[in-house]
Enzyme design. Structure first.
Site, PDB file in Angstrom:
ATOM      1  N   CYS A   2       0.869  -1.179   0.000  1.00 41.51           N
ATOM      2  CA  CYS A   2       0.000   0.000   0.000  1.00 41.51           C
ATOM      3  C   CYS A   2       0.898   1.219   0.000  1.00 41.51           C
ATOM      4  O   CYS A   2       1.657   1.443   0.943  1.00 41.51           O
ATOM      5  CB  CYS A   2      -0.907   0.005   1.230  1.00 41.51           C
ATOM      6  SG  CYS A   2      -2.003   1.444   1.302  1.00 41.51           S
ATOM      7  N   GLU A 105      -3.865   1.148  -6.158  1.00 41.19           N
ATOM      8  CA  GLU A 105      -2.858   0.215  -6.640  1.00 41.19           C
ATOM      9  C   GLU A 105      -2.711   0.434  -8.139  1.00 41.19           C
ATOM     10  O   GLU A 105      -3.583   1.037  -8.778  1.00 41.19           O
ATOM     11  CB  GLU A 105      -3.247  -1.226  -6.320  1.00 41.19           C
ATOM     12  CG  GLU A 105      -2.113  -2.222  -6.414  1.00 41.19           C
ATOM     13  CD  GLU A 105      -0.881  -1.778  -5.656  1.00 41.19           C
ATOM     14  OE1 GLU A 105       0.047  -1.228  -6.322  1.00 41.19           O
ATOM     15  OE2 GLU A 105      -0.824  -1.940  -4.437  1.00 41.19           O
TER      16      GLU A 105
END
Length: 221
Positions: A2, A105
């Site tokens: 992340c 992402e």
């Protein structure tokens, strides 16, 4: 992993959700482009109750002489967090929860173009990441944190091989150390079917981008 996320819940709602005492210097919200090294909203547990407080996203080991003395540690792998010298004590003694609305992402085209995706919960609830934290610095200690990541579940494996470890509300006391031992059993990708995701505008590729439009579904020609 992340590397970027969004947070939209107002601080008073965060404090109410966790039954936590809020600090006075929490980061501004909403922020649709939370980047490493900025302060993020973190919940800790302890004998005096839960606290909602700001922490630098980027865990700093105690032996660093400056915040840039080594790699930027924004994530800690669940598989090794209890063993790595930088993280193992924090994993045992200083676990926390990090608030988000969703995270970004990226995938790549065959030509190498980075395509951003936004991932959030299908039920619209806040996304609560598992974290670890520690203070860094002697004269004016600064709390710093990292997000614990796991292998991606079947929802996200087509986008990336890693994902943040998401902690469900029933497990918050265990992760925070309020419910005794057993936090290790929580370190898994989580059930499938919880998340939704969609392509978003490449504007978010810049860490200077801002605004709610960053998480809007991209309509392609």
């Amino acid at each position: 992993m992340c590397g970027r996320f969004a947070v939209t819940l107002p601080p008073d709602a965060m404090a109410q959700l966790f039954e936590a005492s809020p600090a006075n210097d929490l980061p501004d919200v909403p922020n649709y482009n939370v980047c490493p090294t900025v302060n993020v909203h973190v919940v800790t547990g302890g004998a005096s109750g839960r606290r909602l407080m700001p922490m630098r996203w980027g865990f700093i080991p105690h032996w660093y002489k400056s915040p840039t003395d080594g790699p930027l540690l924004i994530n800690a792998r669940a598989e090794t967090v209890a063993e790595k010298p930088a993280f193992r004590l924090a994993c045992r003694e200083r676990r926390c929860l990090i608030l988000a609305a969703g995270f970004y992402e990226w995938t790549r085209t065959p030509e190498g173009v980075r395509l951003p995706w936004y991932i959030s919960r299908k039920d619209g609830a806040p996304m609560i990441f598992a974290g670890i934290w520690q203070d860094w610095g002697r004269d004016d200690p600064r709390p710093t944190c990292a997000i614990v990541t796991t292998a991606a579940n079947t929802d996200l494996s087509g986008i990336h091989e890693r994902m943040p470890m998401i902690v469900e509300q029933a497990d918050w006391p265990m992760w925070l150390g309020e419910a005794g031992r057993g936090a290790a059993r929580l370190m898994h990708p989580g059930k499938a079917g919880l998340l939704d995701w969609w392509r978003v505008d490449p504007a978010v590729n810049s860490n200077r981008a801002a605004g709610a439009q960053l998480i809007e579904r991209l309509v392609e020609d």
